[in-house]
Design a protein around this motif. Sequence first.
Motif, mmCIF file in Angstrom:
data_model
loop_
_atom_site.group_PDB
_atom_site.id
_atom_site.type_symbol
_atom_site.label_atom_id
_atom_site.label_comp_id
_atom_site.label_asym_id
_atom_site.label_seq_id
_atom_site.Cartn_x
_atom_site.Cartn_y
_atom_site.Cartn_z
ATOM 1 N N HIS A 213 -14.047 46.940 19.898
ATOM 2 C CA HIS A 213 -12.798 46.141 19.615
ATOM 3 C C HIS A 213 -11.912 45.937 20.769
ATOM 4 C CE1 HIS A 213 -8.577 46.440 17.639
ATOM 5 N NE2 HIS A 213 -9.173 45.492 16.841
ATOM 6 N N GLU B 159 -13.006 36.141 17.992
ATOM 7 C CA GLU B 159 -12.056 35.646 16.953
ATOM 8 C C GLU B 159 -11.013 34.721 17.247
ATOM 9 O OE1 GLU B 159 -9.751 38.995 15.437
ATOM 10 O OE2 GLU B 159 -8.659 37.584 14.303
ATOM 11 N N GLN C 295 -15.213 34.927 14.164
ATOM 12 C CA GLN C 295 -14.669 35.711 12.936
ATOM 13 C C GLN C 295 -13.311 35.132 12.929
ATOM 14 O OE1 GLN C 295 -13.211 39.745 14.105
ATOM 15 N NE2 GLN C 295 -13.873 39.350 16.077
ATOM 16 N N LYS D 289 -7.610 33.242 17.123
ATOM 17 C CA LYS D 289 -6.488 33.776 16.557
ATOM 18 C C LYS D 289 -5.191 32.542 16.420
ATOM 19 C CE LYS D 289 -6.441 38.309 16.780
ATOM 20 N NZ LYS D 289 -6.510 38.860 15.553
ATOM 21 N N GLU E 28 -15.744 42.256 21.561
ATOM 22 C CA GLU E 28 -15.081 41.296 20.776
ATOM 23 C C GLU E 28 -13.890 40.799 21.551
ATOM 24 O OE1 GLU E 28 -11.803 42.773 18.901
ATOM 25 O OE2 GLU E 28 -12.079 41.114 17.142
ATOM 26 N N ASP F 30 -10.805 38.431 21.351
ATOM 27 C CA ASP F 30 -9.925 37.523 20.525
ATOM 28 C C ASP F 30 -9.633 36.219 21.214
ATOM 29 O OD1 ASP F 30 -9.671 39.494 18.331
ATOM 30 O OD2 ASP F 30 -8.201 40.380 19.249
HETATM 31 CA CA CA Z 1 -9.940 40.903 16.631
#
Ligand code: CA
Length: 372
Positions: free
Chosen positions: A48, A184, A221, A186, A75, A77
């Motif tokens: 994470h 991800e 994601q 954002k 991961e 972001d």
């Molecule tokens: Ca995230």
Amino acid sequence: MRRTLSTLGLAGVLLATVASAPTTPASARGEAARDRPRATDRPIVIAHRGASGYRPEHTLEAYRLAIRMGADFIEPDLVATRDGVLVARHENEISGTTDVADRPEFVDRRSTRSIDGVSVTGWFTEDFTLAELKTLRAKERLPQVRPTNTAFDGQFQVPTLQEVIELARAESRRLGRTIGIYPETKHPTYFRSIGLPLEEPLVAVLRRNGLTSRRDAVIIQSFETANLRRLSRLTDVRLVQLLDAAGRPYDFTVAGDPRSYADLARPAGLKWISTYADGIGTNKNLLVPRDAAGNLRAPSTVVRDAHRAGLIVHAWTFRAENQFLPADFRIGTDPNARGAIQAEYELFYGLGLDGVFSDHPDTAVAARLGLG
Ligand code: CA
Ligand code: G3P
């Protein structure tokens, strides 16, 4: 439906090995998932924001350490710079994770913006070119909680998505195992509204790196739904719908759609998600709720229901410090001390979920060994 059972197996760690998996009719997908405690062979460990329990988050060094600790995926972001480059930050406002506020040359960039309906004051990536952003240095987000990490303040740059991909690729070659990336998007509605959409550049970067298939070690994601549905038309890589324990996707707010994350976590919502995504990434409190005192209650049926809808289930965020743990697993009274994180993994792995996002990937990997 866009997705098939072959994408589910999919969720395994050795992503390239499912290339020859037969395509199963969508109607059979739920049956197969029901027959197994989890949709995949073992839960994957997703670092994470990197090994953010040990290094300033979203730096190449945090990702590198996570890989050394055994993480399967890293991961990033993603937010955009003024010149449209995707970089790894949790927020587009960067004063909490970089030294921008101490840089006199950027003092006039401080401003106030409305981000997803919330007024935010600070310095925003969309006001900086990549070259300007690269002059900044990362710092620890939680210095009170993780004081030893501040030893690394001022040392590391903000990485681009391309640099994260290159790191994963180099480490995969070096270690002889596949390291996946789990980007991800954002604030996708916000970034599109200012002329810096995230989806097309993301797909373009992935394509330039040959990452175009559901068999590739990539999972995208988002907390929003509209941009995932857009992405499902732009790329075949796997998609995961994030579900929080409260609130609703911001694109639903904009569109006047009354559904909440709680609605999406019910069988009808999960079935709808399965039309455009391969899985859900849930706040762990949706899987095992807590009472007002922080004690664990009985598990929900979300893992079972998601598997029945043919969706993989990843949960976030696993952190070793007491203040992030359910009261059942805290040790002592210091909120920053380590609690019984292994017990938390044992509980959640036992539910049959398919992966965990962890700030301390070494602990998630160690707990997984116990699954034998
Ligand atoms: Ca995230
Ligand atoms: O993406 C899974 C988890 O990271 C979502 O929460 O806020 O840490 O991005 P956040």
